[in-house]
Write an enzyme that holds these catalytic residues in place. Sequence first.
Site, PDB file in Angstrom:
ATOM      1  N   ARG A 102      30.844 -12.807  12.468  1.00 35.93           N
ATOM      2  CA  ARG A 102      30.100 -11.802  13.230  1.00 35.93           C
ATOM      3  C   ARG A 102      30.802 -11.549  14.545  1.00 35.93           C
ATOM      4  O   ARG A 102      31.076 -12.484  15.304  1.00 35.93           O
ATOM      5  CB  ARG A 102      28.673 -12.303  13.463  1.00 35.93           C
ATOM      6  CG  ARG A 102      27.870 -11.535  14.501  1.00 35.93           C
ATOM      7  CD  ARG A 102      26.478 -12.130  14.574  1.00 35.93           C
ATOM      8  NE  ARG A 102      25.899 -12.008  15.903  1.00 35.93           N
ATOM      9  CZ  ARG A 102      24.687 -11.507  16.133  1.00 35.93           C
ATOM     10  NH1 ARG A 102      23.950 -11.094  15.138  1.00 35.93           N
ATOM     11  NH2 ARG A 102      24.210 -11.441  17.353  1.00 35.93           N
ATOM     12  N   THR A 106      30.056  -6.303  18.982  1.00 39.41           N
ATOM     13  CA  THR A 106      29.577  -5.152  18.210  1.00 39.41           C
ATOM     14  C   THR A 106      28.458  -5.512  17.238  1.00 39.41           C
ATOM     15  O   THR A 106      27.759  -4.632  16.731  1.00 39.41           O
ATOM     16  CB  THR A 106      30.728  -4.541  17.398  1.00 39.41           C
ATOM     17  OG1 THR A 106      31.155  -5.483  16.395  1.00 39.41           O
ATOM     18  CG2 THR A 106      31.906  -4.194  18.298  1.00 39.41           C
ATOM     19  N   ASP A 198      20.314 -19.085  15.111  1.00 42.64           N
ATOM     20  CA  ASP A 198      21.543 -18.954  14.329  1.00 42.64           C
ATOM     21  C   ASP A 198      21.538 -20.017  13.238  1.00 42.64           C
ATOM     22  O   ASP A 198      21.652 -21.213  13.518  1.00 42.64           O
ATOM     23  CB  ASP A 198      22.761 -19.124  15.241  1.00 42.64           C
ATOM     24  CG  ASP A 198      24.074 -18.858  14.521  1.00 42.64           C
ATOM     25  OD1 ASP A 198      24.376 -19.590  13.548  1.00 42.64           O
ATOM     26  OD2 ASP A 198      24.793 -17.939  14.924  1.00 42.64           O
ATOM     27  N   ASP A 201      24.630 -22.399  13.168  1.00 40.93           N
ATOM     28  CA  ASP A 201      24.612 -23.395  14.240  1.00 40.93           C
ATOM     29  C   ASP A 201      23.575 -24.476  13.964  1.00 40.93           C
ATOM     30  O   ASP A 201      23.818 -25.663  14.237  1.00 40.93           O
ATOM     31  CB  ASP A 201      24.295 -22.727  15.578  1.00 40.93           C
ATOM     32  CG  ASP A 201      25.462 -21.923  16.128  1.00 40.93           C
ATOM     33  OD1 ASP A 201      26.546 -21.962  15.517  1.00 40.93           O
ATOM     34  OD2 ASP A 201      25.293 -21.256  17.156  1.00 40.93           O
TER      35      ASP A 201
END
Length: 211
Positions: A102, A106, A198, A201
């Site tokens: 990712r 953006t 996330d 993570d």
Amino acid sequence: MDIHVVDHPLAASRLTIMRDERSNNAAFRAALKDLGSMLVYEASRNLAVENFECQTPVAVATGTRLEDPPIIVPIIRAGLGMIDPALSMIPDAQVGFIGMARDEETHEPVPYLEALPEDLSGRTVFLIDPMLATGGSLLNSIELLVARGATDITAICMVSAQKGVDALEDSGLPVRLVTAVIDPDLNEHAYIVPGLGDAGDRLYGPRNIDL
């Protein structure tokens, strides 16, 4: 597009553990493993089967097995955490890999790995990724599968954002969605709200290299 939200108390309890910010990596992985198995179970409900004679200690019974096990394709890196639960449900499945990073500026997916059979015509594909946020990574991955002939694709995502679901529906691509929940929103960083943070993570610890 067919959307199946798995509304089950055990699925909801595992999802709650994953959402809870107090859950450490080990607790998150354990809950993901359980929830992943439940979602794959539901996604497999309509797979074609074949019957055969099975000898029990007492008599002959009618046995059942999958006619053609699906190909499991995780989107790396968070999707790696769903491979083991998927294979625990379908141990004779093949596994392919799609790598998507990712871009944090953006929020767009950046492909970096594609390890798939050359021809997916006539095959069932389970595309697995814990999170469906904007839909960018999933759509990119589905396009790769379609380019290899896939027409029977099931996306299995634990938490989906409404924006990502809408993007899948609007794409016209041959995909159905199995998920545990559809959350209403994304924040300014394109994270699902309320979501669970996330997933990569929380599975493996913070990313410390650029892919």
